[in-house]
Design an enzyme around this catalytic site. Structure first.
Site, mmCIF file in Angstrom:
data_model
loop_
_atom_site.group_PDB
_atom_site.id
_atom_site.type_symbol
_atom_site.label_atom_id
_atom_site.label_comp_id
_atom_site.label_asym_id
_atom_site.label_seq_id
_atom_site.Cartn_x
_atom_site.Cartn_y
_atom_site.Cartn_z
ATOM 1 N N ASP A 1 -35.367 9.713 74.935
ATOM 2 C CA ASP A 1 -34.262 10.156 74.088
ATOM 3 C C ASP A 1 -34.599 9.738 72.654
ATOM 4 O OD1 ASP A 1 -33.766 7.440 73.992
ATOM 5 O OD2 ASP A 1 -31.689 7.576 74.669
ATOM 6 N N CYS B 1 -36.082 4.893 76.705
ATOM 7 C CA CYS B 1 -34.793 4.955 76.011
ATOM 8 C C CYS B 1 -34.553 3.578 75.414
ATOM 9 C CB CYS B 1 -33.659 5.428 76.931
ATOM 10 S SG CYS B 1 -33.185 4.300 78.238
ATOM 11 N N THR C 1 -32.834 0.906 76.363
ATOM 12 C CA THR C 1 -32.968 -0.212 77.308
ATOM 13 C C THR C 1 -33.822 0.115 78.524
ATOM 14 O OG1 THR C 1 -31.028 0.577 78.507
ATOM 15 C CG2 THR C 1 -30.643 -1.053 76.756
ATOM 16 N N HIS D 1 -45.197 -3.322 94.635
ATOM 17 C CA HIS D 1 -44.188 -3.643 95.658
ATOM 18 C C HIS D 1 -43.167 -2.519 95.863
ATOM 19 C CE1 HIS D 1 -44.582 -8.325 95.723
ATOM 20 N NE2 HIS D 1 -45.757 -7.710 95.758
ATOM 21 N N HIS E 1 -44.073 -3.425 102.120
ATOM 22 C CA HIS E 1 -43.477 -2.729 100.973
ATOM 23 C C HIS E 1 -43.216 -1.257 101.316
ATOM 24 C CE1 HIS E 1 -44.409 -6.347 98.890
ATOM 25 N NE2 HIS E 1 -45.716 -6.175 99.030
HETATM 26 C C1 RB5 Z 1 -28.877 5.460 73.078
HETATM 27 O O1 RB5 Z 1 -28.177 4.922 72.007
HETATM 28 C C2 RB5 Z 1 -28.953 4.454 74.226
HETATM 29 O O2 RB5 Z 1 -27.703 4.285 74.807
HETATM 30 C C3 RB5 Z 1 -29.965 4.921 75.254
HETATM 31 O O3 RB5 Z 1 -31.199 5.053 74.639
HETATM 32 C C4 RB5 Z 1 -30.244 4.029 76.438
HETATM 33 O O4 RB5 Z 1 -30.489 2.712 76.062
HETATM 34 C C5 RB5 Z 1 -29.374 4.146 77.584
HETATM 35 O O5 RB5 Z 1 -29.603 3.550 78.648
#
Ligand code: RB5
Length: 149
Positions: free
Chosen positions: A8, A68, A70, A101, A136
């Site tokens: 994203d 993304c 996180t 695993h 596994h």
């Molecule tokens: C975008 O701002 C953020 O929410 C997205 O990149 C991500 O971290 C979602 O899991």
């Protein structure tokens, strides 16, 4: 190896920085299917997670990498596609274990918390570490069986 990648807006810069590296000797000379996004304009991560997960489960590519902020949203969305085993990792050790695993076929990277070198190290081990099988394998089969409920 054929590898699908997607991000994203939050993962766009890191994905862009890694593209040439993945295609050349340093990153393993992989054949890359880049499903986007193409800029830092706001987008919805499930759109890219679905495309990469389908490319993997329909065997158009061997593995996928998603970026993304996180890694979490990408993993949640990708794992909705049957056969996708998407794992968030945060260092080379967890990326190795995801492959060995958990049989992960998609690596989800937290772009807002990773540097380029760290991401490269994680991708390298993810793409080269084989699945361990044995106990596994039994556990991964159970994960895939849950999806059929
Ligand atoms: C975008 O701002 C953020 O929410 C997205 O990149 C991500 O971290 C979602 O899991």
């Amino acid at each position: 190896m054929k590898v699908a990648i997607g991000s994203d807006h939050a993962g766009f810069q890191l994905k862009a920085q890694l593209l040439n590296w993945l295609r050349t000797a340093g990153g393993g000379k992989h054949q890359i299917l880049d499903v986007g996004t193409v800029s830092e304009e706001s987008t919805d991560y499930p759109d890219f997670a679905k495309e990469v997960a389908e490319a993997v489960t329909k065997k158009r590519v061997s593995k996928g990498i998603l970026f993304c902020g996180t890694g979490i949203g990408m993993a949640m969305a990708a794992n909705k596609v049957h056969g996708a085993l998407a794992a968030v990792a945060w260092n080379p050790e967890t990326a190795t274990l995801a492959a060995e695993h958990n049989g992960a076929n998609i690596l989800c990277l937290p772009a807002r918390f990773l540097g380029l070198k760290q991401a490269q190290a994680m991708i390298k081990v993810f793409l080269t570490t084989p699945f361990g099988g044995g106990r596994h394998g039994r556990r991964v089969k159970k994960i895939l069986a849950i999806e059929k409920c």
